[in-house]
Design a protein around this motif. Sequence first.
Motif, PDB file in Angstrom:
ATOM      1  N   MET A  48       0.831  -1.208   0.000  1.00 55.50           N
ATOM      2  CA  MET A  48       0.000   0.000   0.000  1.00 55.50           C
ATOM      3  C   MET A  48       0.866   1.258   0.000  1.00 55.50           C
ATOM      4  SD  MET A  48      -3.047  -0.743   2.712  1.00 55.50           S
ATOM      5  CE  MET A  48      -4.105  -2.158   2.580  1.00 55.50           C
ATOM      6  N   GLN A  52       1.118   3.998  -2.994  1.00 48.55           N
ATOM      7  CA  GLN A  52       0.779   5.395  -2.721  1.00 48.55           C
ATOM      8  C   GLN A  52       1.938   6.319  -3.104  1.00 48.55           C
ATOM      9  OE1 GLN A  52      -2.341   6.060  -1.947  1.00 48.55           O
ATOM     10  NE2 GLN A  52      -1.835   8.191  -2.247  1.00 48.55           N
ATOM     11  N   SER A  71      -6.844   9.019  -4.123  1.00 51.50           N
ATOM     12  CA  SER A  71      -6.192   7.724  -3.938  1.00 51.50           C
ATOM     13  C   SER A  71      -5.715   7.572  -2.498  1.00 51.50           C
ATOM     14  CB  SER A  71      -5.021   7.578  -4.903  1.00 51.50           C
ATOM     15  OG  SER A  71      -4.293   6.397  -4.633  1.00 51.50           O
ATOM     16  N   THR A  75      -6.783   4.705   0.033  1.00 54.91           N
ATOM     17  CA  THR A  75      -5.736   3.884   0.642  1.00 54.91           C
ATOM     18  C   THR A  75      -5.848   3.920   2.165  1.00 54.91           C
ATOM     19  OG1 THR A  75      -4.244   4.202  -1.224  1.00 54.91           O
ATOM     20  CG2 THR A  75      -3.236   3.538   0.855  1.00 54.91           C
TER      21      THR A  75
END
Length: 118
Positions: A48, A52, A71, A75
């Motif tokens: 993750m 990101q 986003s 996330t």
Amino acid sequence: MNKATDKTTQQFESVFVSPMRSYTLTALDYYDQLFSAQMDAARAYSDMAIAQARTWLDVKDPDSFKKALESQQKTASDFMERVKGDTEKVTSISKSFAEDSQKQVEETTKKAVETAKQ
């Protein structure tokens, strides 16, 4: 003399060795499951974070900045859900280990009492 030695060996096996072996197998299984859960979680969290970071590297204009913020919010939400699920998984693994250990203690105590009566 041989019968007495055999009986003592059987009692020792029944009261000490067998329960210890059983507990060790339970503990190894617990640590294996716990370690696997932790490794899976660590991998998911790092994936993750890397995804990101890549999203932010693609920011070139206001529109891509807006997409990166969206986003990041998704996330963060996904991360919180993952943490919740991982916490529940570890709690379940630990609860199962505690229950199995308690059962083994009860069985060992029962065997010890029976052996002492012989």
